[in-house]
Design a protein around this motif. Sequence first.
Motif, PDB file in Angstrom:
ATOM      1  N   GLN A 490      15.533  41.042   3.579  1.00  0.00           N
ATOM      2  CA  GLN A 490      14.285  40.924   4.210  1.00  0.00           C
ATOM      3  C   GLN A 490      13.848  39.768   4.557  1.00  0.00           C
ATOM      4  N   MET A 491      14.260  38.726   4.042  1.00  0.00           N
ATOM      5  CA  MET A 491      13.922  37.277   4.040  1.00  0.00           C
ATOM      6  C   MET A 491      14.753  36.581   5.315  1.00  0.00           C
ATOM      7  N   GLU A 492      14.007  36.168   6.188  1.00  0.00           N
ATOM      8  CA  GLU A 492      14.585  35.356   7.347  1.00  0.00           C
ATOM      9  C   GLU A 492      15.216  34.167   6.803  1.00  0.00           C
ATOM     10  N   THR A 493      14.689  33.339   5.930  1.00  0.00           N
ATOM     11  CA  THR A 493      15.149  32.120   5.421  1.00  0.00           C
ATOM     12  C   THR A 493      14.661  31.852   4.074  1.00  0.00           C
ATOM     13  N   VAL A 494      15.811  31.503   3.009  1.00  0.00           N
ATOM     14  CA  VAL A 494      15.380  31.268   1.577  1.00  0.00           C
ATOM     15  C   VAL A 494      15.415  29.790   1.435  1.00  0.00           C
ATOM     16  N   THR A 495      14.556  29.224   0.844  1.00  0.00           N
ATOM     17  CA  THR A 495      14.410  27.745   0.532  1.00  0.00           C
ATOM     18  C   THR A 495      15.200  27.555  -0.855  1.00  0.00           C
ATOM     19  N   ALA A 496      14.613  28.155  -1.828  1.00  0.00           N
ATOM     20  CA  ALA A 496      14.858  27.983  -3.283  1.00  0.00           C
ATOM     21  C   ALA A 496      15.408  29.227  -4.016  1.00  0.00           C
ATOM     22  N   VAL A 497      16.311  29.314  -5.013  1.00  0.00           N
ATOM     23  CA  VAL A 497      16.631  30.256  -5.883  1.00  0.00           C
ATOM     24  C   VAL A 497      17.037  29.987  -7.293  1.00  0.00           C
ATOM     25  N   SER A 498      16.479  30.649  -8.336  1.00  0.00           N
ATOM     26  CA  SER A 498      17.030  30.495  -9.757  1.00  0.00           C
ATOM     27  C   SER A 498      17.225  32.010 -10.401  1.00  0.00           C
ATOM     28  N   TRP A 499      18.266  31.891 -11.321  1.00  0.00           N
ATOM     29  CA  TRP A 499      18.137  33.285 -12.189  1.00  0.00           C
ATOM     30  C   TRP A 499      16.993  33.251 -13.016  1.00  0.00           C
TER      31      TRP A 499
END
Length: 584
Positions: A490-499
């Motif tokens: 549902q997110m158009e763009t993702v900037t950063a991610v972490s577990w």
Amino acid sequence: MPDSGDIHAVKASQRADSQVRVYAVPPRQGATPGEIVAGFLEAMTSDDTNFATARKYLTPDASRKWRPDASTTVLTAAPDSGLPERGRADYPGMSYPLFGKQIATVDSQHAYQAMPPTTYRETIHLSEQAGPDGKEWRIDSLPTGLVLGASDFQRSYRSVNKYYFASGRNVVVADPVYIRQRLDPVTRMDPVTQTVKALLEGPTNWLKQVVESPFPTGTALKEGTKSLPLDDRNALKVPLNEKASNVGRPECVQLAAQILFTLRDLTSTRVDQVELQRADGSQLCVLDRGQAEAIAPDHNSGKPINQYFVDKKNRLALLTGGAKEIGEPQNVPGPFGDGQLPVSVVGVARHERTAAAVSKDSSQLYVTSIISDSRPGSPVVTSKGKTPLNRLSAPSWDGRDDLWVADRDPGNPALLHLAGGTGTPQAVKIVPGLDGARIEAVKVSVDGVRIALLLSKGGKTTLKIGRVEHPGPKGSPLVTVADLRPAAPQMETVTAVSWAGPSRLVVVGKESGGVQQVRYIQTDGSSSAASILPGLNQVMAVTASDDESRPLVAYSKDDGIVRLPAGANWQTLVKEGSSPVYPG
């Protein structure tokens, strides 16, 4: 409060409240087709035994064929029914279209699969049936399984992590599923029993290639088991069928450990012990919580508490301390901390003795000690990309102490794996391929069998989760990432991610037409409104510990290195710095 404007109808099911219960109402005598459709849709949201009331809206043949446990279709809101269409001479009756925006499907294994909002359109058909009081309208054709709005789904179901052992290793892997909040309408099992039943049925299809369970195929709860109550010692007795009667003690204690890990966050009362029983009631084995942790000693990877970042002079620094107090930044020993080798982004091994860092221009990856002074060695990876954005990503360590990094060079893109952090870089095969997308960031889970990838294509960056497989013989460097699936569709763009735990991610991104958010998302793509975290501007990086009690840490262009303790707002740790990371 507004005192002017148009009046809009609001659906009663818009809010999710697990304390609310829906009691189905049977069709009234002489109900119109529209009332039958509306009543049936509402009855699907109830906990009625075997959906008995919902079945009263169906013809006898449709009721026999309808399997509400086969699947669940999740829409953004309760399904709308459109204007009816009258049947033809060869197919008399009334047809009502159902439509909405589908965001997920839950299959018969209870596995949730998120998807981008997609137009949903199905049809309910009604015909006139002979009843005790004359002709009555009933549904004779309907969609498969249940069709629920997101709020009704969240009210009725909850996410639970089943745990299985990574193939060939004493490391447990979370396998999230959804079970009913209360008694399951079909099986009449309570939530604990539903969860143990789901665990015994085996891992979901997506995960089963990389995990294992020690019990024979066909092992299940003893027939007729509907409840697994705790005794006054917080011990749980689990009666099994004949398939389990001859298993050995090593396999028995492994399954008991899986049950303890699985029930850890489910019950309001802590489960301290599990006793597995044969079909005749005799004891197979007993295991307590301490013994379970010994079976999977790296279940939470030692729970490292230090936080690391790159300071304003491009040196690696650490912040020591726990959830409440953080010490002053200190530069680590060695070339990453003393300025011999200016760095841009870093990854710290989970044992916190070694780190990997990308050079200031993003062209070279180095691995060295961060607990003793040394000279920088040769780079283990070199990118030939022409600009920093087309060179190396931030590195990531998995629970095997293997190192991962992406080379973003358009002329030679690759996902690279270094066994032990020092082995020869091996290109990882991705099956199926990326279809022209480029890997921007890599984060590997503590169990080493799942990987989160940020993929850019067409000006958008999306998040996908893949399964890490080692298809070659033991000791082979061959590694494959298989079966990528959307984790934040549902997110158009993702900037950063972490577990951020066994089956949870923290992501920074934007929905279409929305503003930047920091939020938690399950690895299956599910989330709730409560998962959205306090706002923070210009977030470029985020990191979380494997221990979910530790605060989030992020890098904001406006505020520097900040953290989010439980129950508080963002707090500035260091005004100038970047690339915050927990070990991993």
